[in-house]
Design a protein around this motif. Sequence first.
Motif, PDB file in Angstrom:
ATOM      1  N   SER A 154       0.824  -1.210   0.000  1.00  0.00           N
ATOM      2  CA  SER A 154       0.000   0.000   0.000  1.00  0.00           C
ATOM      3  C   SER A 154       0.852   1.252   0.000  1.00  0.00           C
ATOM      4  O   SER A 154       2.003   1.255   0.478  1.00  0.00           O
ATOM      5  N   LEU A 184      -0.166   3.602   1.784  1.00  0.00           N
ATOM      6  CA  LEU A 184      -0.483   4.069   3.127  1.00  0.00           C
ATOM      7  C   LEU A 184       0.185   3.194   4.177  1.00  0.00           C
ATOM      8  O   LEU A 184       0.380   1.989   3.971  1.00  0.00           O
ATOM      9  N   GLN A 242      -5.743  -1.212  -1.432  1.00  0.00           N
ATOM     10  CA  GLN A 242      -5.374  -1.217  -0.014  1.00  0.00           C
ATOM     11  C   GLN A 242      -5.472   0.178   0.608  1.00  0.00           C
ATOM     12  O   GLN A 242      -4.488   0.752   1.055  1.00  0.00           O
ATOM     13  N   GLY A 243      -6.699   0.696   0.612  1.00  0.00           N
ATOM     14  CA  GLY A 243      -6.988   1.961   1.271  1.00  0.00           C
ATOM     15  C   GLY A 243      -6.882   3.186   0.387  1.00  0.00           C
ATOM     16  O   GLY A 243      -7.169   4.298   0.850  1.00  0.00           O
ATOM     17  N   TYR A 244      -6.505   3.020  -0.892  1.00  0.00           N
ATOM     18  CA  TYR A 244      -6.244   4.168  -1.761  1.00  0.00           C
ATOM     19  C   TYR A 244      -7.298   4.347  -2.846  1.00  0.00           C
ATOM     20  O   TYR A 244      -7.144   5.179  -3.740  1.00  0.00           O
ATOM     21  N   ASP A 245      -8.393   3.580  -2.778  1.00  0.00           N
ATOM     22  CA  ASP A 245      -9.391   3.591  -3.854  1.00  0.00           C
ATOM     23  C   ASP A 245      -9.974   4.975  -4.108  1.00  0.00           C
ATOM     24  O   ASP A 245     -10.192   5.365  -5.262  1.00  0.00           O
ATOM     25  N   GLU A 292      -8.645   7.831  -3.733  1.00  0.00           N
ATOM     26  CA  GLU A 292      -7.669   8.655  -4.439  1.00  0.00           C
ATOM     27  C   GLU A 292      -7.659   8.323  -5.934  1.00  0.00           C
ATOM     28  O   GLU A 292      -7.542   9.207  -6.786  1.00  0.00           O
ATOM     29  N   ARG A 332     -10.620  -0.010   9.622  1.00  0.00           N
ATOM     30  CA  ARG A 332      -9.538   0.450   8.746  1.00  0.00           C
ATOM     31  C   ARG A 332      -8.208  -0.226   9.068  1.00  0.00           C
ATOM     32  O   ARG A 332      -7.749  -0.203  10.205  1.00  0.00           O
ATOM     33  N   TYR A 390      -5.445   0.711   7.257  1.00  0.00           N
ATOM     34  CA  TYR A 390      -4.407   1.651   6.838  1.00  0.00           C
ATOM     35  C   TYR A 390      -4.708   3.052   7.342  1.00  0.00           C
ATOM     36  O   TYR A 390      -5.871   3.500   7.307  1.00  0.00           O
ATOM     37  N   SER A 397      -6.965   5.961   5.281  1.00  0.00           N
ATOM     38  CA  SER A 397      -7.961   5.420   4.356  1.00  0.00           C
ATOM     39  C   SER A 397      -9.350   5.869   4.791  1.00  0.00           C
ATOM     40  O   SER A 397      -9.617   6.013   5.981  1.00  0.00           O
ATOM     41  N   GLU A 400     -13.808  -5.666   5.707  1.00  0.00           N
ATOM     42  CA  GLU A 400     -13.908  -4.992   4.407  1.00  0.00           C
ATOM     43  C   GLU A 400     -14.984  -5.659   3.556  1.00  0.00           C
ATOM     44  O   GLU A 400     -15.220  -6.867   3.665  1.00  0.00           O
TER      45      GLU A 400
END
Length: 315
Positions: free
Chosen positions: A183, A185, A234-237, A239, A262, A264, A267, A301
């Motif tokens: 990730s 993050l 992994q937490g960046y969707d 963005e 969460r 990360y 996120s 998740e």
Amino acid sequence: MQTLYRRLLRLMPRLGVEVTDLAPGAALVSRSTARYSVTGADKSTWIVRRTKNGAADDTGGGSAVRLGESGAVLLMDGAAREDERRLQLAAAEYLCTQHVAAMLDLYGVNCVFDVGANTGQYARRLRRLGYRGRIVSFEPAPETFARLEQAAASDPDWRVYPCALGREDTAAALHTGWKTMNSLLAPSDYGKDRYGRFATSDTAQIPVRRLDGIMDEALEGLAGPRPFLKMDTQGYDLEVFAGAGERIAEFVGLQSEVAVLRLYEGSPPMAEAIAAYETGGFGITGMYPVTREATTGRVIEFDCVMMRADAAPTP
């Protein structure tokens, strides 16, 4: 689900029967009209046979449970019945992939943007499910990208890019060494408690590009593009989504991994992510658990599938 089942698998479609592995000791059998049951030949083998009344079968230590009026049967042995969490997650993964394949077909998708492709598992699954359109995969981790590139080499309509996608064109440090969980993050305290792999990590400088800046190249040559955006970063969707800018309106659907708990730092919570996607014009068509806590049963998740209703075909 190995040995004899593996040998019989190629014969099943000729009988109108499809068998899909879910997990060790569990499988899904589908047939629209005929009656059938299953016998557990041993701990790793199922034998599918026809019956007169379609009743559930408990022979050989296995059981067959009809799934409503769907024409499908869930096959389980004793071990699978006891491991409820593992069975539920395997079933959710199966249902999610089937649903996505159905949405791609319904909406006439001809290009899937596979963001966070890892070694190409998602793309290969789409091909097995019958999707024949273009796939454009993005994977920034150098070693992982090499395996992705190899996987796509024999598929002329599967393109791969060695970069991440984000809100701006830049370079960033990617945390590596976490296998499928690499990730941009850092891990949260909760993530560190849950996964030992987060205790140490290496980093690699990788390029990050905006989605709207790469779309023309990715869609080149397609008549009437109907793209679908799959994100597993992994937490960046969110963005990645932001980097599409106004061109997000060109996508007929998306799939995003949204977090209840969460893993990360930084996120977005699930509600924030879904609200952003809904503001972009997408509506939920399916939610499927990806991971759950074994001790509490809480979902960590979900895979969230969303489609743009005004892009649906006219009846």
